[in-house]
Design a protein around this motif. Structure first.
Motif, mmCIF file in Angstrom:
data_model
loop_
_atom_site.group_PDB
_atom_site.id
_atom_site.type_symbol
_atom_site.label_atom_id
_atom_site.label_comp_id
_atom_site.label_asym_id
_atom_site.label_seq_id
_atom_site.Cartn_x
_atom_site.Cartn_y
_atom_site.Cartn_z
ATOM 1 N N ILE A 255 39.899 21.372 68.687
ATOM 2 C CA ILE A 255 41.313 21.214 68.327
ATOM 3 C C ILE A 255 41.630 19.766 68.000
ATOM 4 N N THR A 256 40.991 18.835 68.719
ATOM 5 C CA THR A 256 41.347 17.415 68.652
ATOM 6 C C THR A 256 40.595 16.638 67.581
ATOM 7 N N LYS A 313 49.818 28.405 65.026
ATOM 8 C CA LYS A 313 48.726 28.434 64.052
ATOM 9 C C LYS A 313 49.155 28.069 62.631
ATOM 10 N N LEU A 316 49.254 24.294 62.551
ATOM 11 C CA LEU A 316 47.924 23.708 62.695
ATOM 12 C C LEU A 316 47.112 23.857 61.409
ATOM 13 N N SER A 320 45.589 20.896 59.005
ATOM 14 C CA SER A 320 44.149 20.720 58.825
ATOM 15 C C SER A 320 43.692 21.011 57.403
ATOM 16 N N TYR A 355 50.203 19.014 63.589
ATOM 17 C CA TYR A 355 49.432 18.949 64.837
ATOM 18 C C TYR A 355 50.192 18.213 65.938
ATOM 19 N N VAL A 362 49.807 23.335 72.483
ATOM 20 C CA VAL A 362 48.540 23.981 72.123
ATOM 21 C C VAL A 362 47.488 23.735 73.198
ATOM 22 N N ASN A 363 47.370 22.511 73.661
ATOM 23 C CA ASN A 363 46.389 22.200 74.698
ATOM 24 C C ASN A 363 46.717 22.892 76.015
ATOM 25 N N TYR A 380 39.767 16.015 75.874
ATOM 26 C CA TYR A 380 40.681 15.399 74.903
ATOM 27 C C TYR A 380 40.406 13.905 74.772
ATOM 28 N N SER A 418 38.140 21.239 62.226
ATOM 29 C CA SER A 418 39.241 21.676 63.094
ATOM 30 C C SER A 418 39.953 22.890 62.516
ATOM 31 N N TYR A 422 40.991 26.334 64.394
ATOM 32 C CA TYR A 422 42.351 26.879 64.436
ATOM 33 C C TYR A 422 42.392 28.336 63.986
ATOM 34 N N LEU A 425 41.690 30.363 66.947
ATOM 35 C CA LEU A 425 42.516 30.067 68.122
ATOM 36 C C LEU A 425 43.572 31.158 68.331
#
Length: 435
Positions: A255-256, A313, A316, A320, A355, A362-363, A380, A418, A422, A425
């Motif tokens: 994710i990061t 999503k 994100l 990305s 993001y 999200v985290n 992270y 990433s 996503y 996810l």
């Protein structure tokens, strides 16, 4: 056994306690985070003055430049992951509020230590050693702040407002950066160069220590966000999150990865990139950076609110995929025109908001409450150190190798990686958060 995330229950609806006031919780997290980042970034803006007093060019001891290098790398690439692990564990074992008070006191104490650092002329090698210790402590604090503040913010949010509360993580971070820049500019404009070298740079860190006390006082009046069941449960071990949730830990890294390289490129490195690659005016590039950061802060709540309506999503993937497709043409379109750099930086900020505005939510939605802070903290911070903290170095390296055009592709590829994460996810916006 952990209760399923879609099952009804008192540990998953609303704030952790009935007395919790979301506005006060938001203030406690945001003010404290802004102070943390002011203290952390003030060093960057004042580095030239500090170097002249603590690491003089005329120093005969060969350990002085070595310690200078160690300070930069040890803090950026070593202490932040350790801070994420240790202070994240405190947040899971002792409570989110306890961890947040530790981080801000640690930052305030290290800022005061910076202000009191003796010069090389007065104390010799002791000056650089004290400076290194202070920056190591600041790195420890910053590493723990994201994990503790992320869980605190998201767990404090009313139902359906996790995205909005999440957005204040980067609102406050950006405000801290702007205050650090503004205080430095006022000091440089208000006193002469000799005074800046003697005491001006120290005044900025004294201010940081005082602001840390204010942040501590505000955080002391906040409410713990862990449920009564979590507080009564056995305390998790230091490495429990990594041991019992390896897939989720790797998910945080994925994710990061693209987000951190994009963030540090657009918020920190872009002015330097423009100077190095197209000969952009230094003063204008810094002004553009300040304008775009203010614009960026204003965008965050809008992104958070949007995610509460349409989900995480879509934002994100917009971030990305947008960066994967547009990063190369955007960076290649920079000219010596003021407008060109301003448009490129603001365009990147819009995409990046997909993001940053929801990163905390999200985290937090990846891990169960028992190990949420420590689960987020280490992977992270390690990913930020590996990809975000090295963004300026990689940009400079590609330039030195005669391949400056490779850096935009490097950013694009990491964002594409990433994007693939996503896609897999699970959507968390429509599910209650385990308390």
């Amino acid at each position: 056994m952990t209760q399923p995330t879609d099952a009804p229950g008192p540990t998953q609806s609303g704030p952790a306690t009935p007395q919790m006031r979301p506005g006060r919780q938001l203030l406690a997290a945001s003010v404290g985070n802004a102070v943390e980042w002011y203290d952390w970034l003030a060093y960057t803006f004042l580095a030239t003055f500090i170097a002249a007093e603590i690491f003089p060019k005329s120093a005969d001891n060969s350990l002085v430049p070595l310690l200078s290098t160690f300070a930069v790398f040890a803090v950026g690439f070593f202490m932040r992951p350790i801070g994420g692990l240790l202070l994240g564990a405190i947040a899971d074992r002792r409570g989110r509020r306890a961890a947040l008070t530790v981080t801000i006191l640690l930052m305030g104490g290290s800022s005061l230590l910076l202000a009191l650092t003796p010069t090389y002329a007065a104390a010799g090698l002791l000056g650089p050693v004290v400076l290194v210790i202070a920056r190591l402590l600041q790195g420890l604090s910053v590493g723990g702040e994201f994990a503790a503040a992320t869980t605190f913010l998201v767990e404090s949010a009313p139902q359906g407002r996790r995205g909005l509360f999440s957005s204040f993580q980067y609102v406050s971070t950006t405000v801290g950066q702007l205050i650090a820049s503004g205080v430095t500019a006022l000091l440089v404009a208000g006193i002469d160069d000799s005074a800046m070298h003697q005491w001006g740079w120290r005044a900025a860190f004294v201010l940081g220590a005082v602001l840390s006390l204010v942040g501590f006082w505000i955080r002391r009046s906040s409410e713990e966000t862990r449920s009564a069941e979590q507080q009564a449960a056995p305390r998790p071990g230091l490495f429990e999150a990594l041991r019992t949730h390896p897939r989720e830990s790797l998910l945080i890294c994925g994710i990061t990865t693209g987000a951190t390289i994009a963030y540090y490129t657009w918020t920190s490195y872009l002015p330097t990139y423009a100077q190095v690659n197209v000969g952009f005016d230094k003063g204008d590039s810094l002004l553009i950076g300040t304008i775009s950061l203010a614009f960026f802060a204003l965008l965050q709540p809008l992104g958070g609110l949007l995610s509460d309506r349409v989900g995480r999503k879509p934002l994100l993937l917009t971030f990305s995929v947008g960066f994967a497709v547009l990063c190369v043409p955007l960076l290649n379109s920079i000219t010596q025109s003021f407008t060109s750099l301003l448009l490129v930086q603001c365009a990147g900020m819009i995409l990046l908001t997909g993001y940053t505005s929801i990163a905390a939510a999200v985290n937090a939605e990846v891990f169960p409450a028992r190990v949420r802070a420590s689960g987020i903290g280490f992977p992270y911070s390690a990913t930020v150190a590996l990809f975000g903290g090295t963004a300026p170095y990689m940009g400079t390296l590609f330039k030195d190798l005669g391949r400056p055009e490779a850096f935009p592709w490097y950013v694009a590829v990491l964002c594409l990686i990433s994007a693939l994460v996503y896609l897999k996810l699970p959507e968390g916006a429509d599910k209650p958060l385990e308390r």
